[in-house]
Design a protein around this motif. Structure first.
Motif, short mmCIF file in Angstrom:
data_model
loop_
_atom_site.label_atom_id
_atom_site.label_comp_id
_atom_site.label_asym_id
_atom_site.label_seq_id
_atom_site.Cartn_x
_atom_site.Cartn_y
_atom_site.Cartn_z
N VAL A 33 -5.70 -33.03 -8.00
CA VAL A 33 -4.52 -33.44 -8.74
C VAL A 33 -4.94 -34.62 -9.60
CG1 VAL A 33 -2.17 -34.39 -8.59
CG2 VAL A 33 -2.98 -32.71 -6.89
N ASP A 35 -3.71 -37.62 -11.79
CA ASP A 35 -2.57 -38.48 -12.09
C ASP A 35 -2.99 -39.40 -13.23
OD1 ASP A 35 -0.48 -40.27 -12.21
OD2 ASP A 35 -0.68 -40.97 -10.15
N SER A 64 -6.05 -31.01 -0.81
CA SER A 64 -5.77 -31.62 -2.11
C SER A 64 -6.19 -33.09 -2.12
CB SER A 64 -4.27 -31.55 -2.43
OG SER A 64 -3.88 -30.23 -2.63
N THR A 66 -6.30 -36.61 -4.97
CA THR A 66 -5.74 -37.12 -6.22
C THR A 66 -6.70 -38.12 -6.84
OG1 THR A 66 -3.50 -36.87 -5.34
CG2 THR A 66 -3.75 -38.31 -7.26
#
Length: 70
Positions: A33, A35, A64, A66
């Motif tokens: 992910v 960001d 997952s 980030t």
């Protein structure tokens, strides 16, 4: 007989470009992910400033993670 999903260690990607970090993490079998407020066309330039989880955390393939660049 399945042993379950493999474990991988989270590498330190802080300071690398978003593109390089995303590629490395995906090659380890992690879902990434991003960001960021950067355009995807800048992923080769913009640097990762934070990552979740921290480096050396043991993860399962398919987990997952980030990467943050803001």
């Amino acid at each position: 007989i399945s042993k379950g999903r493999e474990f991988v260690g989270m590498p330190n990607v802080v300071g690398t470009t978003i593109a390089a970090a995303k590629t490395l993490l995906e090659e380890l079998g992690l879902l990434v992910v991003v960001d960021t407020n950067q355009l995807s066309s800048n992923f080769g330039i913009a640097k990762v400033k934070r990552q979740l989880p921290e480096a050396q955390t043991q993860l399962r393939v398919g987990d997952s993670v980030t990467i943050v660049s803001r």
